[in-house]
Design a protein around this motif. Structure first.
Motif, PDB file in Angstrom:
ATOM      1  N   ILE A 251       0.863  -1.183   0.000  1.00  0.00           N
ATOM      2  CA  ILE A 251       0.000   0.000   0.000  1.00  0.00           C
ATOM      3  C   ILE A 251       0.898   1.231   0.000  1.00  0.00           C
ATOM      4  O   ILE A 251       1.612   1.497   0.965  1.00  0.00           O
ATOM      5  CB  ILE A 251      -0.930   0.011   1.229  1.00  0.00           C
ATOM      6  N   ARG A 252       0.884   1.976  -1.081  1.00  0.00           N
ATOM      7  CA  ARG A 252       1.712   3.184  -1.183  1.00  0.00           C
ATOM      8  C   ARG A 252       0.864   4.382  -0.767  1.00  0.00           C
ATOM      9  O   ARG A 252      -0.250   4.582  -1.282  1.00  0.00           O
ATOM     10  CB  ARG A 252       2.218   3.373  -2.614  1.00  0.00           C
ATOM     11  N   VAL A 253       1.388   5.172   0.149  1.00  0.00           N
ATOM     12  CA  VAL A 253       0.615   6.260   0.751  1.00  0.00           C
ATOM     13  C   VAL A 253       1.089   7.607   0.200  1.00  0.00           C
ATOM     14  O   VAL A 253       2.283   7.858   0.085  1.00  0.00           O
ATOM     15  CB  VAL A 253       0.750   6.247   2.284  1.00  0.00           C
ATOM     16  N   ASN A 254       0.148   8.449  -0.155  1.00  0.00           N
ATOM     17  CA  ASN A 254       0.424   9.814  -0.599  1.00  0.00           C
ATOM     18  C   ASN A 254      -0.372  10.772   0.281  1.00  0.00           C
ATOM     19  O   ASN A 254      -1.570  10.571   0.473  1.00  0.00           O
ATOM     20  CB  ASN A 254       0.010   9.995  -2.063  1.00  0.00           C
ATOM     21  N   PRO A 255       0.258  11.806   0.863  1.00  0.00           N
ATOM     22  CA  PRO A 255       1.647  12.241   0.709  1.00  0.00           C
ATOM     23  C   PRO A 255       2.613  11.405   1.553  1.00  0.00           C
ATOM     24  O   PRO A 255       2.184  10.511   2.301  1.00  0.00           O
ATOM     25  CB  PRO A 255       1.608  13.683   1.184  1.00  0.00           C
ATOM     26  N   ALA A 256       3.914  11.743   1.428  1.00  0.00           N
ATOM     27  CA  ALA A 256       4.940  10.992   2.137  1.00  0.00           C
ATOM     28  C   ALA A 256       4.777  11.114   3.649  1.00  0.00           C
ATOM     29  O   ALA A 256       5.123  10.201   4.391  1.00  0.00           O
ATOM     30  CB  ALA A 256       6.328  11.470   1.712  1.00  0.00           C
ATOM     31  N   ARG A 257       4.274  12.261   4.111  1.00  0.00           N
ATOM     32  CA  ARG A 257       3.892  12.456   5.500  1.00  0.00           C
ATOM     33  C   ARG A 257       2.554  13.194   5.492  1.00  0.00           C
ATOM     34  O   ARG A 257       2.307  14.032   4.626  1.00  0.00           O
ATOM     35  CB  ARG A 257       4.921  13.292   6.267  1.00  0.00           C
ATOM     36  N   PRO A 258       1.660  12.914   6.457  1.00  0.00           N
ATOM     37  CA  PRO A 258       0.356  13.596   6.460  1.00  0.00           C
ATOM     38  C   PRO A 258       0.500  15.111   6.557  1.00  0.00           C
ATOM     39  O   PRO A 258       1.352  15.624   7.292  1.00  0.00           O
ATOM     40  CB  PRO A 258      -0.328  13.035   7.711  1.00  0.00           C
ATOM     41  N   GLN A 259      -0.339  15.818   5.795  1.00  0.00           N
ATOM     42  CA  GLN A 259      -0.372  17.271   5.833  1.00  0.00           C
ATOM     43  C   GLN A 259      -1.767  17.796   6.172  1.00  0.00           C
ATOM     44  O   GLN A 259      -1.964  18.992   6.372  1.00  0.00           O
ATOM     45  CB  GLN A 259       0.111  17.834   4.496  1.00  0.00           C
ATOM     46  N   ALA A 260      -2.715  16.893   6.202  1.00  0.00           N
ATOM     47  CA  ALA A 260      -4.085  17.164   6.652  1.00  0.00           C
ATOM     48  C   ALA A 260      -4.638  15.819   7.103  1.00  0.00           C
ATOM     49  O   ALA A 260      -3.931  14.806   7.044  1.00  0.00           O
ATOM     50  CB  ALA A 260      -4.928  17.777   5.532  1.00  0.00           C
ATOM     51  N   ASN A 261      -5.870  15.787   7.560  1.00  0.00           N
ATOM     52  CA  ASN A 261      -6.411  14.518   8.050  1.00  0.00           C
ATOM     53  C   ASN A 261      -7.025  13.698   6.915  1.00  0.00           C
ATOM     54  O   ASN A 261      -8.163  13.236   6.985  1.00  0.00           O
ATOM     55  CB  ASN A 261      -7.418  14.739   9.187  1.00  0.00           C
ATOM     56  N   MET A 262      -6.230  13.506   5.855  1.00  0.00           N
ATOM     57  CA  MET A 262      -6.613  12.612   4.779  1.00  0.00           C
ATOM     58  C   MET A 262      -5.353  11.996   4.191  1.00  0.00           C
ATOM     59  O   MET A 262      -4.263  12.555   4.287  1.00  0.00           O
ATOM     60  CB  MET A 262      -7.390  13.345   3.679  1.00  0.00           C
ATOM     61  N   LEU A 263      -5.533  10.826   3.598  1.00  0.00           N
ATOM     62  CA  LEU A 263      -4.457  10.127   2.919  1.00  0.00           C
ATOM     63  C   LEU A 263      -5.014   9.473   1.669  1.00  0.00           C
ATOM     64  O   LEU A 263      -6.166   9.023   1.656  1.00  0.00           O
ATOM     65  CB  LEU A 263      -3.849   9.045   3.820  1.00  0.00           C
ATOM     66  N   HIS A 264      -4.198   9.407   0.625  1.00  0.00           N
ATOM     67  CA  HIS A 264      -4.543   8.631  -0.553  1.00  0.00           C
ATOM     68  C   HIS A 264      -3.712   7.355  -0.546  1.00  0.00           C
ATOM     69  O   HIS A 264      -2.493   7.399  -0.341  1.00  0.00           O
ATOM     70  CB  HIS A 264      -4.280   9.424  -1.830  1.00  0.00           C
ATOM     71  N   SER A 323      -8.678  -4.028  10.159  1.00  0.00           N
ATOM     72  CA  SER A 323      -9.331  -3.632   8.908  1.00  0.00           C
ATOM     73  C   SER A 323      -8.306  -3.471   7.784  1.00  0.00           C
ATOM     74  O   SER A 323      -8.544  -3.880   6.642  1.00  0.00           O
ATOM     75  CB  SER A 323     -10.097  -2.322   9.117  1.00  0.00           C
ATOM     76  N   ILE A 324      -7.163  -2.886   8.099  1.00  0.00           N
ATOM     77  CA  ILE A 324      -6.108  -2.743   7.093  1.00  0.00           C
ATOM     78  C   ILE A 324      -5.570  -4.111   6.701  1.00  0.00           C
ATOM     79  O   ILE A 324      -5.278  -4.376   5.528  1.00  0.00           O
ATOM     80  CB  ILE A 324      -4.987  -1.840   7.629  1.00  0.00           C
ATOM     81  N   GLU A 325      -5.466  -5.007   7.670  1.00  0.00           N
ATOM     82  CA  GLU A 325      -5.034  -6.376   7.376  1.00  0.00           C
ATOM     83  C   GLU A 325      -6.014  -7.056   6.415  1.00  0.00           C
ATOM     84  O   GLU A 325      -5.598  -7.781   5.488  1.00  0.00           O
ATOM     85  CB  GLU A 325      -4.925  -7.169   8.672  1.00  0.00           C
ATOM     86  N   LEU A 326      -7.306  -6.833   6.600  1.00  0.00           N
ATOM     87  CA  LEU A 326      -8.306  -7.395   5.689  1.00  0.00           C
ATOM     88  C   LEU A 326      -8.132  -6.851   4.280  1.00  0.00           C
ATOM     89  O   LEU A 326      -8.267  -7.588   3.293  1.00  0.00           O
ATOM     90  CB  LEU A 326      -9.711  -7.087   6.213  1.00  0.00           C
ATOM     91  N   LEU A 327      -7.832  -5.558   4.175  1.00  0.00           N
ATOM     92  CA  LEU A 327      -7.582  -4.968   2.855  1.00  0.00           C
ATOM     93  C   LEU A 327      -6.367  -5.626   2.215  1.00  0.00           C
ATOM     94  O   LEU A 327      -6.392  -5.992   1.026  1.00  0.00           O
ATOM     95  CB  LEU A 327      -7.378  -3.455   2.989  1.00  0.00           C
ATOM     96  N   ALA A 328      -5.282  -5.761   2.975  1.00  0.00           N
ATOM     97  CA  ALA A 328      -4.052  -6.353   2.438  1.00  0.00           C
ATOM     98  C   ALA A 328      -4.272  -7.800   2.007  1.00  0.00           C
ATOM     99  O   ALA A 328      -3.803  -8.226   0.944  1.00  0.00           O
ATOM    100  CB  ALA A 328      -2.942  -6.262   3.482  1.00  0.00           C
ATOM    101  N   ARG A 329      -4.999  -8.557   2.804  1.00  0.00           N
ATOM    102  CA  ARG A 329      -5.276  -9.958   2.441  1.00  0.00           C
ATOM    103  C   ARG A 329      -6.143 -10.044   1.191  1.00  0.00           C
ATOM    104  O   ARG A 329      -5.935 -10.896   0.335  1.00  0.00           O
ATOM    105  CB  ARG A 329      -5.956 -10.665   3.611  1.00  0.00           C
ATOM    106  N   GLY A 330      -7.104  -9.150   1.109  1.00  0.00           N
ATOM    107  CA  GLY A 330      -7.953  -9.137  -0.077  1.00  0.00           C
ATOM    108  C   GLY A 330      -7.168  -8.851  -1.340  1.00  0.00           C
ATOM    109  O   GLY A 330      -7.387  -9.476  -2.394  1.00  0.00           O
TER     110      GLY A 330
END
Length: 334
Positions: A251-264, A323-330
């Motif tokens: 799972i690649r996260v954008n941005p490299a560090r959080p800058q607001a309370n959202m992540l892609h 929940s994240i583990e379920l996403l990764a397994r899926g």
């Protein structure tokens, strides 16, 4: 809402005239450091109207927009078809603006419209120093600097600055009453008193003069202070979530560090597969992982957005990890 109105002796406004809405407009203006603010039925109407007036004032119909601007991506070419202004794209799609991006435009600009934070690239912002440089550049070129502040309250937590500090140097600011605040809908446009009065007249011309605005304002005003106070907590929760996601390199996260309370999250599966996993986890485990999914730039990849608000903040830590583990397994086909 009805009980809150009874407790606070609130009556309906009539075409925007009423104690509640007028006091709330003054509150927003004061928070942002402007003379005045006015309610608008939608941010789409508020923004293109503000930019139209800014262009009239500067005798130029050119507005600089980032390639991910909401106006470009989500508003069906309204600025063009309705004759509000002409757009010039500035900067690179995958990173926030710099002052150099604006200096690269040789044209006389009527306005510059800047989203804070930039939602389509994971809630990124320029550094504080770059934001100051952009403000200074617009002053030097006499270009009206407008903020798309749909998520300004979230950006304030990331910058660790007040909304007033961020808004200082902008000529006008739009904020949403429903995105981070949780109201039914609607927006506020803040600026000088004369600018806001002109905008209000244009809202009437454009069909925005609804007879009762109080349902929208009540739904925002009754929880506004609590939502604003919670933003730093949501941001800290986002930082915690980011650290959890680091245990899942697929799972690649954008941005490299959080800058607001959202992540892609950039996922190594197609959009269709991502939605299948989301729906299966919801059915079998009663967790809604994310809302929309978009195709990624590469084949068989996708992008999803996580907004960290009350729901995710209230989930126990282990429930989030599971929940994240379920996403990764899926994604791994398990």
């Amino acid at each position: 809402m009805a009980a809150w109105c009874e407790d606070n002796h609130v009556a309906h406004d009539v075409y925007g005239n009423g104690a509640l809405i007028e006091q709330f407009e003054e509150k927003i203006a004061s928070l942002l450091g402007f003379e005045a603010a006015v309610f608008c039925i939608s941010g789409t109407m508020a923004q293109v109207t503000a930019l139209r007036l800014a262009c009239e004032d500067r005798a130029s119909t050119l507005v600089a927009l980032h390639p991910t601007s909401h106006i470009i991506i989500h508003e069906k070419s309204n600025y063009q078809l309705l004759g509000h202004f002409h757009a010039l794209l500035a900067g690179e799609r995958h990173r926030p603006w710099t002052a150099a991006d604006l200096r690269a435009l040789p044209d006389k600009l009527g306005a510059v419209a800047m989203e804070v934070p930039m939602r389509e690239i994971g809630g990124q912002n320029p550094t504080w120093e770059q934001l100051d440089a952009i403000k200074a550049h617009c002053r030097t070129r006499n270009a009206h600097l407008h903020m798309d502040g749909a998520r300004l309250w979230e950006a304030a937590a990331g910058y660790k600055r007040t909304p007033r500090e961020i808004a200082a140097g902008f000529d006008s600011v739009y904020v949403s009453l429903y995105k981070g605040i949780g109201g039914l809908g609607g927006a506020m446009l803040a600026g000088s008193r004369s600018f806001v009065e002109r905008a209000a007249e244009w809202f009437r011309r454009e069909g925005g003069n609804v007879i009762h605005r109080s349902p929208y304002v009540v739904s925002a005003a009754m929880q506004f202070d609590a939502r604003i106070a919670a933003m730093p907590h949501y941001f800290r929760r986002t930082e915690w979530l980011y650290e959890v996601l680091r245990d899942y390199p697929a799972i690649r996260v954008n941005p490299a560090r959080p800058q607001a309370n959202m992540l892609h999250l950039h996922l190594p599966v197609s959009r269709e597969r991502a939605l299948e996993i989301r729906n299966r986890v919801a059915r079998d485990h009663q967790v809604w992982l994310f809302g929309r999914a978009a195709p990624g730039a590469l084949a068989d990849t996708s992008i999803v957005e996580l907004y960290v608000g009350e729901n995710l903040a209230a989930l126990p830590d282990q429930r989030v990890r599971d929940s994240i583990e379920l996403l990764a397994r899926g994604m791994a086909g398990q």
